[in-house]
Design an enzyme around this catalytic site. Structure first.
Site, PDB file in Angstrom:
ATOM      1  N   ASP A  23      -4.279   9.502  -1.966  1.00  0.00           N
ATOM      2  CA  ASP A  23      -5.440   9.277  -2.838  1.00  0.00           C
ATOM      3  C   ASP A  23      -5.528  10.420  -3.851  1.00  0.00           C
ATOM      4  OD1 ASP A  23      -7.896   8.692  -3.941  1.00  0.00           O
ATOM      5  OD2 ASP A  23      -9.053   9.452  -2.227  1.00  0.00           O
ATOM      6  N   ASN A  25      -7.957  10.475  -6.493  1.00  0.00           N
ATOM      7  CA  ASN A  25      -9.256  10.658  -7.155  1.00  0.00           C
ATOM      8  C   ASN A  25     -10.438  10.701  -6.186  1.00  0.00           C
ATOM      9  OD1 ASN A  25      -9.196   8.037  -6.392  1.00  0.00           O
ATOM     10  ND2 ASN A  25      -9.911   7.175  -8.333  1.00  0.00           N
ATOM     11  N   ASP A  27     -11.608   8.759  -3.748  1.00  0.00           N
ATOM     12  CA  ASP A  27     -12.441   7.625  -3.304  1.00  0.00           C
ATOM     13  C   ASP A  27     -12.019   7.117  -1.922  1.00  0.00           C
ATOM     14  OD1 ASP A  27     -10.080   6.418  -3.916  1.00  0.00           O
ATOM     15  OD2 ASP A  27     -10.891   4.958  -5.332  1.00  0.00           O
ATOM     16  N   ASP A  31      -3.623   5.578  -4.315  1.00  0.00           N
ATOM     17  CA  ASP A  31      -3.491   5.007  -5.653  1.00  0.00           C
ATOM     18  C   ASP A  31      -2.179   5.435  -6.306  1.00  0.00           C
ATOM     19  OD1 ASP A  31      -4.069   7.699  -6.596  1.00  0.00           O
ATOM     20  OD2 ASP A  31      -6.145   7.257  -6.012  1.00  0.00           O
ATOM     21  N   ASP A 100       6.558  -5.913  -4.995  1.00  0.00           N
ATOM     22  CA  ASP A 100       6.367  -6.987  -4.032  1.00  0.00           C
ATOM     23  C   ASP A 100       6.043  -8.245  -4.833  1.00  0.00           C
ATOM     24  OD1 ASP A 100       5.698  -8.291  -1.532  1.00  0.00           O
ATOM     25  OD2 ASP A 100       5.246  -6.289  -0.774  1.00  0.00           O
ATOM     26  N   GLU A 254      11.640 -11.533   2.291  1.00  0.00           N
ATOM     27  CA  GLU A 254      10.962 -11.502   3.586  1.00  0.00           C
ATOM     28  C   GLU A 254      11.065 -12.930   4.111  1.00  0.00           C
ATOM     29  OE1 GLU A 254       6.799 -10.741   5.960  1.00  0.00           O
ATOM     30  OE2 GLU A 254       6.876 -11.919   4.139  1.00  0.00           O
ATOM     31  N   HIS A 321       4.350  -2.778   7.139  1.00  0.00           N
ATOM     32  CA  HIS A 321       2.883  -2.814   7.147  1.00  0.00           C
ATOM     33  C   HIS A 321       2.323  -3.950   7.999  1.00  0.00           C
ATOM     34  CE1 HIS A 321       4.227  -5.804   4.385  1.00  0.00           C
ATOM     35  NE2 HIS A 321       2.999  -6.320   4.312  1.00  0.00           N
TER      36      HIS A 321
HETATM   37  C1  GLC Z   1       3.749 -11.310   4.367  1.00  0.00           C
HETATM   38  C2  GLC Z   1       3.144  -9.955   4.172  1.00  0.00           C
HETATM   39  C3  GLC Z   1       1.820  -9.908   4.889  1.00  0.00           C
HETATM   40  C4  GLC Z   1       0.910 -10.946   4.276  1.00  0.00           C
HETATM   41  C5  GLC Z   1       1.553 -12.328   4.309  1.00  0.00           C
HETATM   42  C6  GLC Z   1       0.839 -13.279   3.406  1.00  0.00           C
HETATM   43  O1  GLC Z   1       4.076 -11.563   5.685  1.00  0.00           O
HETATM   44  O2  GLC Z   1       4.044  -8.966   4.602  1.00  0.00           O
HETATM   45  O3  GLC Z   1       1.245  -8.632   4.833  1.00  0.00           O
HETATM   46  O4  GLC Z   1      -0.305 -10.985   4.969  1.00  0.00           O
HETATM   47  O5  GLC Z   1       2.881 -12.295   3.857  1.00  0.00           O
HETATM   48  O6  GLC Z   1       1.054 -12.912   2.066  1.00  0.00           O
HETATM   49 CA    CA Z   2      -8.043   6.617  -5.019  1.00  0.00          CA
END
Ligand code: GLC
Ligand code: CA
Length: 549
Positions: A23, A25, A27, A31, A100, A254, A321
């Site tokens: 981060d 700034n 908050d 970012d 992404d 993915e 993630h």
């Molecule tokens: C993919 C992403 C996930 C998201 C899902 C819907 O699996 O990695 O984080 O919730 O797609 O977009």
């Molecule tokens: Ca921030």
């Protein structure tokens, strides 16, 4: 070393989850300027490519995987100027940026969908609208986040499809306009110097039919009608021909529940450069996804070897993630934690393919202790909790346990930069998710940078070793026959050869006779005194990379 190998095969990729990285700034939310400030850290680590989870404009119901404008940056993360700056600064340090691409669905707040809610709009057909069957949805499909995959619009008296939450309506890839729009988005970013895309759930964008699904699954019923259909392959091939083939870039899929034949097709038909398979991260999950299974190193090995020997190139990962942190799953939760983190790192970097690191993995970040699923910031966790508790009337503690297994907050904690306030992530006490308390116990970037024995410095060595060894970069993958949690494989390129040995268990294990006297030089080991020339056993989480003479 001179090589024609494309950059994406040579370099390690680092996944940045913008909300949690740094981060700038105050908050409490990470970012783009925060990312820029830490680029020197990534360059020093040896990273060649960052994959940026979505930072486009979004209501952030699925934290950015619900995009309301592909061509602008969400104010939480900064501006388009900041983004341009990021690409420029990264480039200066020899780092490429991969975006992404989320085009199975948009946000319901995307202007296309807002327009599409009018029955006679040109945008109606950008999405999948259908009449119901009486009072019921058009079919029995269920969303990947559980519950029905359709939502009713009382104004036009039709239903729209959403394979994820109802705020993520699916795009209609039968409509050539959708392809055109997506190609525009791709060119917009590629022309800015972006090095490619990680394509979100890209193997389910084409719904071949809308017939009822067969399974009883609470989530994902209907997949047989949209997973990796011919139309899906055709679209990816078209994107390659129309756009990607005109740029120096990488396309990473993915590919949820991909199988080997489709994986081969993605690569051989030049639809994707590489893809994420899910088998190894499901090793400790019951197929119902309702409860966890004990980890089996032997099963893990079988899965990884299967993919290594079946497709020409893999996207190798242990974390992202959507997954809980890996060491607690596949390594040791107790006093061998660091050792097992290093062993897993060596595994990930010696397999054939491109190695991925999810932010924080390089310092061995852990899952947050004792999250309450009901307070999760993760839409999928909340929705699973609701279904379990409200629809199936399971008692709260069981519903929590099931939902907790899918609480993606687990891996999304702010990155621990130092041992100070808020782990150095932010000046704000109220960070969007709490920082992990173990940032005070050495699990932070600053402390680990100074400690030559740290997980972080181990990653640093590993990244450099892989980059310098043709056998690790481009060599064949040749598994040797071993029992249980003992891994042994060779990587061979022309007359160069490496051997990798790993005991992925907390007990010592015997080496088969043919591996007891190996003639070579240790490039890296999780112990300091590994001596492959005379070795009967491997110690717990002992991993040794040997360059053969
Ligand atoms: C993919 C992403 C996930 C998201 C899902 C819907 O699996 O990695 O984080 O919730 O797609 O977009
Ligand atoms: Ca921030």
């Amino acid at each position: 070393m001179k090589t024609n190998t494309p950059l994406w095969r040579r370099k390690a990729v680092y996944q940045v989850y913008p909300r949690s990285f740094k981060d700038s700034n105050g908050d409490g939310i990470g970012d783009i300027n925060g990312i820029i400030s830490k680029l020197p850290y990534l360059a020093d680590l040896g990273i060649g490519i960052i994959w940026l989870s979505p930072c486009y404009k979004s209501p952030k119901m699925d934290l950015g995987y619900d995009i309301s404008d592909y061509l602008s940056i969400d104010p939480d993360y900064g501006t388009m100027d900041d983004f341009d700056n990021l690409v420029k600064e990264a480039d200066r340090l020899g780092i490429k940026v991969v975006m992404d691409l989320v085009v199975n669905h948009t946000s319901d707040e995307h202007p296309w969908f807002v327009e599409s809610k009018k029955k006679d709009s040109l945008y109606r057909d950008y999405y999948i609208w259908r009449d119901g069957k009486g009072d019921n949805p058009p079919n029995n499909w269920t969303s990947q986040f559980s519950g029905p995959a359709w939502d009713y619009d009382p104004d036009t008296k039709q239903w729209y499809l959403h394979l994820y939450s109802k705020k993520q309506p699916d795009l209609n890839w039968h409509n050539p306009k959708v392809l055109e729009e997506v190609e525009k988005i791709l060119r917009f970013y590629l022309d800015k110097g972006v090095y490619g895309f990680r394509c979100d759930v890209i193997n389910q964008i084409y719904k071949e039919s809308l017939e009822d699904g067969k399974g009883h699954a609470q989530n994902g019923r209907g997949v047989e009608h949209y997973l990796m259909k011919d139309g899906n392959h055709r679209i990816l091939r078209t994107l390659y021909e129309d756009v990607f083939s005109h740029y120096d870039c990488v396309v990473i899929g993915e590919t949820y529940n991909v199988d080997v034949p489709n994986g081969i097709r993605f690569l051989e038909n030049h639809e994707l450069d590489m893809f994420f398979q899910f088998d190894h991260v499901n090793v400790d999950r019951h197929p119902s996804q309702i409860f966890a299974l004990p980890f089996s190193a032997k099963k893990f090995k079988g899965i990884l070897y299967k993919w290594q020997t079946s497709v020409s190139w893999n996207a190798n990962y242990m974390e992202n993630h959507d997954q809980p942190r890996s060491v607690e799953r596949f390594g040791d939760k107790g006093k061998l934690y660091d050792l097992s983190a290093k062993a897993l790192a060596m595994l990930n970097f010696t397999l054939r393919g491109t190695p991925f690191i999810f932010e924080g993995q390089e310092i061995g970040m852990r899952v947050y202790p004792g999250f309450d699923a009901r307070k999760s910031k993760d839409v999928s966790c909340l929705s699973i909790y609701d279904i379990a508790h409200k629809s199936f009337h399971l008692p709260n503690f069981i519903a929590q346990k099931i939902a907790g297994l899918h609480n993606r907050d687990d891996s999304r904690l702010p990155l621990s930069w130092d041992s100070g306030d808020n782990a150095g992530f932010s000046t704000c006490r109220d960070t969007w998710l709490p920082v992990h308390p173990n940032h005070k116990d050495g699990y932070n970037v600053e402390d680990q940078s100074k400690d030559p024995e740290s997980i972080l410095n181990f990653y640093k060595k590993l990244i450099r070793i892989r980059e310098g060894e043709m056998s690790l970069l481009e060599g064949s993958f040749e598994p040797l026959s071993t029992k249980g949690g003992l891994f042994a494989y060779r990587r061979r390129y022309q007359d160069e050869e490496c051997l990798f040995l790993l005991n992925l268990t907390k007990r010592g294990c015997c080496l088969p006779a043919y591996l007891r006297h190996v003639n070579g030089r240790v490039l890296l080991s999780t112990y300091h005194d590994s001596d492959p020339s005379d070795m009967r056993r491997l110690r717990p989480y002992e991993a040794i990379l040997i360059k053969l003479n």
